[in-house]
Design an enzyme around this catalytic site. Structure first.
Site, PDB file in Angstrom:
ATOM      1  N   LYS A  33      -2.134 -20.364   4.839  1.00 19.47           N
ATOM      2  CA  LYS A  33      -1.744 -19.236   5.683  1.00 19.47           C
ATOM      3  C   LYS A  33      -2.443 -19.337   7.019  1.00 19.47           C
ATOM      4  CE  LYS A  33       0.596 -15.306   5.021  1.00 19.47           C
ATOM      5  NZ  LYS A  33       1.590 -15.131   3.947  1.00 19.47           N
TER       6      LYS A  33
ATOM      7  N   GLY B 286       7.254   0.579   5.558  1.00 20.68           N
ATOM      8  CA  GLY B 286       7.389  -0.607   6.413  1.00 20.68           C
ATOM      9  C   GLY B 286       8.859  -0.916   6.589  1.00 20.68           C
TER      10      GLY B 286
ATOM     11  N   GLY C  14      10.088  -3.546   8.676  1.00 22.62           N
ATOM     12  CA  GLY C  14      10.286  -4.840   9.320  1.00 22.62           C
ATOM     13  C   GLY C  14      11.301  -5.608   8.494  1.00 22.62           C
ATOM     14  N   ASN C  15      11.244  -6.899   8.614  1.00 20.57           N
ATOM     15  CA  ASN C  15      12.197  -7.760   7.924  1.00 20.57           C
ATOM     16  C   ASN C  15      12.241  -7.511   6.415  1.00 20.57           C
ATOM     17  OD1 ASN C  15      12.593 -10.755   6.695  1.00 20.57           O
ATOM     18  ND2 ASN C  15      13.866 -10.341   8.471  1.00 20.57           N
TER      19      ASN C  15
ATOM     20  N   GLY D 295      10.983  -4.884   4.517  1.00 23.13           N
ATOM     21  CA  GLY D 295      11.312  -3.516   4.131  1.00 23.13           C
ATOM     22  C   GLY D 295      12.781  -3.193   4.333  1.00 23.13           C
ATOM     23  N   TYR D 296      13.303  -3.589   5.479  1.00 24.63           N
ATOM     24  CA  TYR D 296      14.698  -3.283   5.785  1.00 24.63           C
ATOM     25  C   TYR D 296      15.659  -3.930   4.773  1.00 24.63           C
ATOM     26  CZ  TYR D 296      19.257  -4.167   7.946  1.00 24.63           C
ATOM     27  OH  TYR D 296      20.596  -4.319   8.158  1.00 24.63           O
TER      28      TYR D 296
HETATM   29  N1  GLU Z   1       5.024 -15.401   4.851  1.00 30.42           N
HETATM   30  C1  GLU Z   1       5.832 -15.393   3.671  1.00 30.42           C
HETATM   31  C2  GLU Z   1       4.998 -15.055   2.455  1.00 30.42           C
HETATM   32  O1  GLU Z   1       3.990 -14.412   2.545  1.00 30.42           O
HETATM   33  C3  GLU Z   1       6.657 -16.661   3.518  1.00 30.42           C
HETATM   34  C4  GLU Z   1       5.917 -17.946   3.506  1.00 30.42           C
HETATM   35  C5  GLU Z   1       6.809 -19.181   3.637  1.00 30.42           C
HETATM   36  O2  GLU Z   1       8.023 -19.054   3.702  1.00 30.42           O
HETATM   37  O3  GLU Z   1       6.240 -20.266   3.676  1.00 30.42           O
HETATM   38  O4  GLU Z   1       5.367 -15.359   1.338  1.00 30.42           O
END
Ligand code: GLU
Length: 419
Positions: free
Chosen positions: A105, A217, A219-220, A222-223
């Site tokens: 991450k 929320g 955003g992507n 939640g919506y």
């Molecule tokens: N950020 C998203 C998660 O927390 C997706 C991660 C990804 O697609 O690599 O799962």
């Protein structure tokens, strides 16, 4: 107010899984720390000619199952501990979903809403250039997370193309259609959460029909969770974003609300709302299903006792602290944990990555069908493990999900000779 360090919470969850599986302290030690943590400082020339310095991170938690995989978030409160915790959660999520990925991450400490588009572009390209030695199609594959989107992924991709002198589509997922992305990636996290909630609702009540839902929320994630839950017969009666929430007792139209948010900046301006509420109040509404879809640590020991929902589907990463979960479990509330409920995004990322490496192979319809099937199967696998292998009065669904996920990582570590 008690503050919660997501890394400490993540380690607590790991500790519980290690105990449940009867694994040794050395396994805990290996998994409690990221394999590698890179911090970068990113000077950005602002539009007015001044220079601002931002701090960013990439945490590579574990690569036993394959290249690190996970998003990059832009948030004013992001720090190293948050990024490490999120990378650990990715390891479990990817393992549980059966993907050939480890966990990673990234994050930049920034409020992206305060930057112009050009400033964001310079920041994004500089960040990716700074971490470019660590990422790669078979090393580490970033993707979107909180406040990053396909445009940011395009800048990442381009920065990498310049540094490496090659067009590596598979180095980042969540790209737009014109740069090797897939339309389904946009809906994937929220759609996947809706599938997980639907499968849980089938177990609890025979289905979603008429069940009331609150989503924190918009955003992507939640919506799209709201959209699909409403489409499948549930009644979404409350939603919120960072500016507050609204109630519509007869059920709201998620698309209409999205339009209002796009036009005015917030869901609170939705004219059909009968009442405005705070984010805290939304969590405590008397609904059947609660979907936390914002950030971590919103359900804590301070409010867990007041939660009335019967089912919680975690679209956000880490919304429930371990202490809060003890209370929820005692109250008989079923929590479909984040590493299961929000895996739709990374499952779709995997399809995009395979598609990139094969030069195009799958249609959007096939991709969506695969995603739906995988989410439903994953849910059933965890549910069955929980019901058949664990004492359900003592252990919750997260314990089952962690047991499956950690066990797979440990098997891979053994095969590699790490332990
Ligand atoms: N950020 C998203 C998660 O927390 C997706 C991660 C990804 O697609 O690599 O799962």
């Amino acid at each position: 107010m008690v503050t919660h360090d997501p890394y400490e919470e993540a380690k607590k969850q790991l500790r519980q899984a290690i105990e449940l599986l009867g694994l040794g302290e050395e396994v805990y030690e290996i998994l409690a720390y990221p394999e590698r943590l890179l911090q970068v400082r990113i000077p950005v020339k602002m539009d007015d000619g001044s220079v601002k310095v931002f701090i960013g991170w990439r945490s590579q938690h574990n690569s036993a199952l394959g290249p690190y995989k996970g998003g990059v978030r832009y948030h004013p409160n992001t720090d190293a501990h948050e990024v490490i915790a999120l990378s650990m959660w990715m390891t479990w999520k990817n393992s549980l979903a059966g993907l050939p990925y480890g966990g990673g991450k990234g994050g930049i400490r920034v409020d992206p809403h305060k930057l112009s588009k050009n400033e964001l572009m310079r920041l994004s390209k500089a960040y990716f250039e700074a971490i470019s030695d660590l990422v790669g199609v078979d090393q580490d594959i970033p993707a979107p997370d909180v406040y990053t989107d396909p445009q940011v992924m395009s800048w990442f991709f381009d920065a990498y193309a310049k540094v490496k002198r090659g067009q590596y589509f598979g180095v980042v997922t969540g790209k737009p259609l014109d740069l090797g992305g897939m339309q389904t990636r946009i809906i994937a996290t929220g759609f996947g959460t809706a599938v997980a909630a639907r499968e849980a609702a089938k177990k609890l009540w025979g289905g979603l029909e008429g069940k009331t839902v609150a989503v924190q929320g918009y955003g992507n994630a939640g919506y799209y969770a709201a959209k699909y839950l409403a489409e499948w017969g549930a009644k979404v009666i409350a939603v919120s974003d960072s500016r507050g929430g609204i109630i519509v007792p007869d059920g709201l139209d998620p698309d209409e609300v999205k339009k209002v948010k796009n036009e005015t900046g917030s869901v609170i301006n939705y004219a059909k709302a009968t009442k405005k509420i705070t984010n805290e109040e939304l969590l405590e509404l008397d609904v059947d299903i609660l979907v936390p879809a914002a950030i971590e640590n919103v359900i804590t020991e301070a409010n867990a006792d007041k939660i009335k929902a019967k089912l919680i589907a975690e679209a956000a990463n880490g919304p429930t602290t371990p202490d809060a979960e003890v209370i929820l479990t005692q109250k008989g509330i079923i929590v479909v944990p984040d590493i299961l409920a929000n895996a739709g995004g990374v499952i779709m990322s995997h399809i995009e990555w395979v598609n990139n490496r094969m030069g195009g192979w799958i249609t959007e319809e096939e991709a969506k069908a695969r995603l739906e099937q995988k989410m439903a199967n994953n849910f059933l696998r965890v549910w069955d493990y929980w019901q058949n292998k664990l004492d359900t009065s003592k252990y919750n669904m997260r314990a089952a999900a962690y047991a499956i996920a950690v066990d797979r990582v440990v098997r891979a570590m053994k095969l590699r000779g790490w332990i």
